[in-house]
Design a protein around this motif. Sequence first.
Motif, PDB file in Angstrom:
ATOM      1  N   PRO A 275       0.712  -1.166  -0.001  1.00 28.85           N
ATOM      2  CA  PRO A 275       0.149  -0.012  -0.089  1.00 28.85           C
ATOM      3  C   PRO A 275       0.991   1.362   0.065  1.00 28.85           C
ATOM      4  CG  PRO A 275       0.084  -1.058   2.250  1.00 28.85           C
ATOM      5  CD  PRO A 275       0.656  -1.730   1.346  1.00 28.85           C
ATOM      6  N   PRO A 276       0.590   2.281  -0.630  1.00 32.04           N
ATOM      7  CA  PRO A 276       1.424   3.520  -0.872  1.00 32.04           C
ATOM      8  C   PRO A 276       1.169   4.302   0.426  1.00 32.04           C
ATOM      9  CG  PRO A 276      -0.032   3.219  -2.890  1.00 32.04           C
ATOM     10  CD  PRO A 276      -0.374   2.302  -1.824  1.00 32.04           C
ATOM     11  N   CYS A 277      -0.055   4.323   1.221  1.00 34.49           N
ATOM     12  CA  CYS A 277      -0.329   5.059   2.451  1.00 34.49           C
ATOM     13  C   CYS A 277      -0.917   3.986   3.174  1.00 34.49           C
ATOM     14  CB  CYS A 277      -1.199   6.343   2.056  1.00 34.49           C
ATOM     15  SG  CYS A 277      -0.495   7.221   0.651  1.00 34.49           S
ATOM     16  N   GLY A 278      -0.910   4.538   4.635  1.00 32.42           N
ATOM     17  CA  GLY A 278      -1.518   3.855   5.523  1.00 32.42           C
ATOM     18  C   GLY A 278      -0.529   2.520   5.994  1.00 32.42           C
ATOM     19  N   PRO A 279      -1.231   1.546   7.131  1.00 32.43           N
ATOM     20  CA  PRO A 279      -0.489   0.384   7.485  1.00 32.43           C
ATOM     21  C   PRO A 279       0.274  -0.174   6.539  1.00 32.43           C
ATOM     22  CG  PRO A 279      -2.588   0.720   8.391  1.00 32.43           C
ATOM     23  CD  PRO A 279      -2.497   1.577   7.442  1.00 32.43           C
ATOM     24  N   GLY A 280       1.682  -0.354   6.661  1.00 30.80           N
ATOM     25  CA  GLY A 280       2.360  -1.505   5.733  1.00 30.80           C
ATOM     26  C   GLY A 280       2.842  -0.507   4.488  1.00 30.80           C
ATOM     27  N   PHE A 306      -7.511  14.256  -7.811  1.00 37.40           N
ATOM     28  CA  PHE A 306      -7.613  13.187  -8.789  1.00 37.40           C
ATOM     29  C   PHE A 306      -8.198  11.973  -8.763  1.00 37.40           C
ATOM     30  CE2 PHE A 306      -3.680  15.830  -8.450  1.00 37.40           C
ATOM     31  CZ  PHE A 306      -3.656  16.526  -9.673  1.00 37.40           C
ATOM     32  N   ASN A 307      -8.810  11.509  -9.561  1.00 41.06           N
ATOM     33  CA  ASN A 307      -9.597  10.203  -9.511  1.00 41.06           C
ATOM     34  C   ASN A 307      -8.490   9.040  -9.389  1.00 41.06           C
ATOM     35  OD1 ASN A 307     -11.765  11.728 -11.662  1.00 41.06           O
ATOM     36  ND2 ASN A 307     -12.535  10.525 -10.245  1.00 41.06           N
ATOM     37  N   VAL A 308      -7.456   9.303 -10.211  1.00 37.24           N
ATOM     38  CA  VAL A 308      -6.541   8.274 -10.111  1.00 37.24           C
ATOM     39  C   VAL A 308      -5.177   8.661  -9.591  1.00 37.24           C
ATOM     40  CG1 VAL A 308      -5.284   6.299 -11.400  1.00 37.24           C
ATOM     41  CG2 VAL A 308      -7.441   6.633 -11.740  1.00 37.24           C
ATOM     42  N   VAL A 309      -4.459   7.981  -8.632  1.00 36.99           N
ATOM     43  CA  VAL A 309      -3.062   8.164  -8.215  1.00 36.99           C
ATOM     44  C   VAL A 309      -2.484   6.798  -8.142  1.00 36.99           C
ATOM     45  CG1 VAL A 309      -1.805   8.964  -6.199  1.00 36.99           C
ATOM     46  CG2 VAL A 309      -3.786  10.058  -6.776  1.00 36.99           C
ATOM     47  N   LEU A 310      -1.523   6.670  -9.144  1.00 38.26           N
ATOM     48  CA  LEU A 310      -0.658   5.478  -9.104  1.00 38.26           C
ATOM     49  C   LEU A 310       0.988   5.964  -8.905  1.00 38.26           C
ATOM     50  CD1 LEU A 310      -1.805   4.198 -12.516  1.00 38.26           C
ATOM     51  CD2 LEU A 310      -2.683   3.578 -10.132  1.00 38.26           C
ATOM     52  N   ASN A 320       9.194   5.095 -12.178  1.00 43.45           N
ATOM     53  CA  ASN A 320       9.746   6.198 -11.920  1.00 43.45           C
ATOM     54  C   ASN A 320       8.929   7.680 -11.741  1.00 43.45           C
ATOM     55  OD1 ASN A 320       8.882   6.309 -14.696  1.00 43.45           O
ATOM     56  ND2 ASN A 320      10.908   6.696 -15.775  1.00 43.45           N
ATOM     57  N   HIS A 321       7.617   7.382 -11.677  1.00 44.64           N
ATOM     58  CA  HIS A 321       6.923   8.544 -11.584  1.00 44.64           C
ATOM     59  C   HIS A 321       5.586   8.468 -11.041  1.00 44.64           C
ATOM     60  CE1 HIS A 321       5.193   6.372 -15.247  1.00 44.64           C
ATOM     61  NE2 HIS A 321       3.860   6.883 -14.797  1.00 44.64           N
ATOM     62  N   PHE A 322       4.831   9.428 -10.422  1.00 44.16           N
ATOM     63  CA  PHE A 322       3.558   9.362 -10.136  1.00 44.16           C
ATOM     64  C   PHE A 322       2.404   9.569 -11.162  1.00 44.16           C
ATOM     65  CE2 PHE A 322       5.220  11.194  -5.764  1.00 44.16           C
ATOM     66  CZ  PHE A 322       5.653   9.993  -5.267  1.00 44.16           C
ATOM     67  N   HIS A 323       1.576   9.012 -11.344  1.00 44.19           N
ATOM     68  CA  HIS A 323       0.532   9.129 -12.270  1.00 44.19           C
ATOM     69  C   HIS A 323      -0.650   9.982 -11.675  1.00 44.19           C
ATOM     70  CE1 HIS A 323      -2.052   8.304 -15.694  1.00 44.19           C
ATOM     71  NE2 HIS A 323      -3.121   8.401 -15.000  1.00 44.19           N
ATOM     72  N   PHE A 324      -1.103  11.160 -12.058  1.00 44.32           N
ATOM     73  CA  PHE A 324      -2.361  11.733 -11.607  1.00 44.32           C
ATOM     74  C   PHE A 324      -3.268  11.738 -12.640  1.00 44.32           C
ATOM     75  CE2 PHE A 324       0.967  13.670  -8.774  1.00 44.32           C
ATOM     76  CZ  PHE A 324       0.979  12.752  -7.783  1.00 44.32           C
ATOM     77  N   ASP A 325      -4.668  11.581 -12.526  1.00 41.64           N
ATOM     78  CA  ASP A 325      -5.493  12.032 -13.578  1.00 41.64           C
ATOM     79  C   ASP A 325      -6.977  12.105 -13.372  1.00 41.64           C
ATOM     80  OD1 ASP A 325      -7.246   9.652 -13.965  1.00 41.64           O
ATOM     81  OD2 ASP A 325      -5.691   8.368 -14.699  1.00 41.64           O
ATOM     82  N   ILE A 326      -7.577  12.672 -13.922  1.00 39.91           N
ATOM     83  CA  ILE A 326      -9.195  13.145 -13.738  1.00 39.91           C
ATOM     84  C   ILE A 326      -9.988  12.231 -14.740  1.00 39.91           C
ATOM     85  CG2 ILE A 326     -11.001  14.636 -13.991  1.00 39.91           C
ATOM     86  CD1 ILE A 326      -8.913  16.754 -13.002  1.00 39.91           C
ATOM     87  N   LYS A 327     -10.886  11.677 -14.474  1.00 39.00           N
ATOM     88  CA  LYS A 327     -11.866  10.789 -15.419  1.00 39.00           C
ATOM     89  C   LYS A 327     -13.177  11.524 -15.244  1.00 39.00           C
ATOM     90  CE  LYS A 327      -9.886   6.238 -15.548  1.00 39.00           C
ATOM     91  NZ  LYS A 327      -8.345   6.883 -15.292  1.00 39.00           N
ATOM     92  N   ARG A 328     -13.432  12.111 -16.506  1.00 37.34           N
ATOM     93  CA  ARG A 328     -14.610  13.051 -16.253  1.00 37.34           C
ATOM     94  C   ARG A 328     -16.162  12.331 -15.952  1.00 37.34           C
ATOM     95  NH1 ARG A 328     -15.317  16.869 -21.490  1.00 37.34           N
ATOM     96  NH2 ARG A 328     -16.764  17.788 -19.529  1.00 37.34           N
ATOM     97  N   ASP A 329     -16.125  10.899 -16.023  1.00 39.06           N
ATOM     98  CA  ASP A 329     -17.436  10.349 -15.751  1.00 39.06           C
ATOM     99  C   ASP A 329     -17.241   9.325 -14.800  1.00 39.06           C
ATOM    100  OD1 ASP A 329     -15.862   8.586 -16.953  1.00 39.06           O
ATOM    101  OD2 ASP A 329     -17.454   7.843 -18.683  1.00 39.06           O
ATOM    102  N   ALA A 330     -16.086   9.346 -14.073  1.00 37.66           N
ATOM    103  CA  ALA A 330     -16.022   8.260 -12.920  1.00 37.66           C
ATOM    104  C   ALA A 330     -16.614   8.755 -11.930  1.00 37.66           C
ATOM    105  CB  ALA A 330     -14.542   8.245 -12.731  1.00 37.66           C
ATOM    106  N   ARG A 331     -16.903   7.749 -10.916  1.00 38.20           N
ATOM    107  CA  ARG A 331     -17.412   7.850  -9.282  1.00 38.20           C
ATOM    108  C   ARG A 331     -16.792   7.291  -8.493  1.00 38.20           C
ATOM    109  NH1 ARG A 331     -22.485  10.181  -9.584  1.00 38.20           N
ATOM    110  NH2 ARG A 331     -23.076   9.102  -7.390  1.00 38.20           N
ATOM    111  N   TYR A 332     -15.337   7.104  -8.568  1.00 38.96           N
ATOM    112  CA  TYR A 332     -14.303   6.524  -7.762  1.00 38.96           C
ATOM    113  C   TYR A 332     -13.183   7.153  -7.660  1.00 38.96           C
ATOM    114  CZ  TYR A 332     -12.239   4.813 -11.974  1.00 38.96           C
ATOM    115  OH  TYR A 332     -11.643   4.689 -13.190  1.00 38.96           O
ATOM    116  N   LEU A 334      -9.039   6.136  -7.153  1.00 41.51           N
ATOM    117  CA  LEU A 334      -8.184   4.881  -7.002  1.00 41.51           C
ATOM    118  C   LEU A 334      -6.614   5.073  -6.487  1.00 41.51           C
ATOM    119  CD1 LEU A 334      -6.964   2.119  -7.722  1.00 41.51           C
ATOM    120  CD2 LEU A 334      -6.581   3.300 -10.165  1.00 41.51           C
ATOM    121  N   LEU A 335      -6.091   4.417  -5.602  1.00 37.92           N
ATOM    122  CA  LEU A 335      -4.550   4.834  -5.073  1.00 37.92           C
ATOM    123  C   LEU A 335      -3.910   3.311  -5.128  1.00 37.92           C
ATOM    124  CD1 LEU A 335      -2.335   6.280  -3.591  1.00 37.92           C
ATOM    125  CD2 LEU A 335      -3.522   5.749  -1.366  1.00 37.92           C
ATOM    126  N   GLU A 336      -2.879   3.478  -5.865  1.00 35.90           N
ATOM    127  CA  GLU A 336      -2.137   1.988  -5.952  1.00 35.90           C
ATOM    128  C   GLU A 336      -0.711   2.561  -6.054  1.00 35.90           C
ATOM    129  OE1 GLU A 336      -3.224  -0.438  -9.264  1.00 35.90           O
ATOM    130  OE2 GLU A 336      -5.049  -1.151  -8.024  1.00 35.90           O
TER     131      GLU A 336
END
Length: 336
Positions: A275-280, A306-310, A320-332, A334-336
């Motif tokens: 997990p990127p954040c939190g326990p572990g 952002f809807n998605v953070v990878l 070698n990077h963080f990916h941040f994006d917006i999805k115009r019709d998303a209802r969630y 994501l963090l990985e």
Amino acid sequence: MSALPSRRALSLGAALIGGAALLAPLGIASLRRAPAEGVDAPAAAPGSPAAATAPADGGAGLLDGDAGAPADGGAGLLDGGWDAGGARFELPAWSASSRAATYGGLSADGCDREMKRRGIPHAPARGAPLVDRPIRITGALHGVTFRGDGVAKPRSASPFDIADCRLVLALDDLAAFLATRGIVEVVHFSMHRPGPAGAVAPAKAPAKPAAGKKTPKGAGKAAKPGERAAKKPAAAPGRPNQHALGLAIDVAAFVKADGTRLDVKADWLGAIGAPPCGPGSEPKAPTPHALELREILCSISTSGLFNVVLTPNANEAHANHFHFDIKRDARYFLLE
């Protein structure tokens, strides 16, 4: 045996508590896990870590009728302290008032109005046919410059510096947040990237046949012997990802005013699948850069911006990077 926390726990806790103090007034939305970048709807994962709050606006909220202004009130990122397994992590529900949902729901004209209201330095861009409102950022945002790394062409000509105006609103908020951390430059690999051959921008679903209208005769039936078979439908066009739509950015590093570079590849020190954040989520080595980079990333990921953070924990492609994006019709989220 002493019951006091370890030095490692204290140092990591101090970094994250500092972030909590700065972001305490911010509101919360949800975060759910999904299998990979580019999916439309992630499968529910019971107990998966998720959280989101709204970062500083930098423009005091939207003045547009297309979507409601993001919520700025609510609980902070952390409820204080660390336990033996790492930071306690909020699990709020997804909200339509999150920044990502608000910006994604803006019309092109509404997005333009908000950029002008904030005084964001920008210019129209060409060469990105799948981007709804393509622009280039022409100056610093809250004192933070976004710079393409390893791009041969100057910013005024590089396709990788083109962004949809909705992403730029999110980057304006991001810059206001990063400025509180002493960051003056965001080094990125790309925002826009050309889509696959034949890709088309997302379109609305075709309208259903009017009530009472009959289906054309022979539709759906197999050809009889001796008859010419129906023409095979053409292959569906390629589906563009968020980079092709100008709604994503791949961040390689953050640079501070004193020249300190927080490099994702060198300083993240995570592990694929962790997990990127939190326990572990603790880095392999609790270096000052690793702790600071993780605190920044976790603050961003819980912001609802952002809807998605990878992160590099997602897979080798993001080493070698963080990916941040917006999805115009998303209802969630994501963090990985």
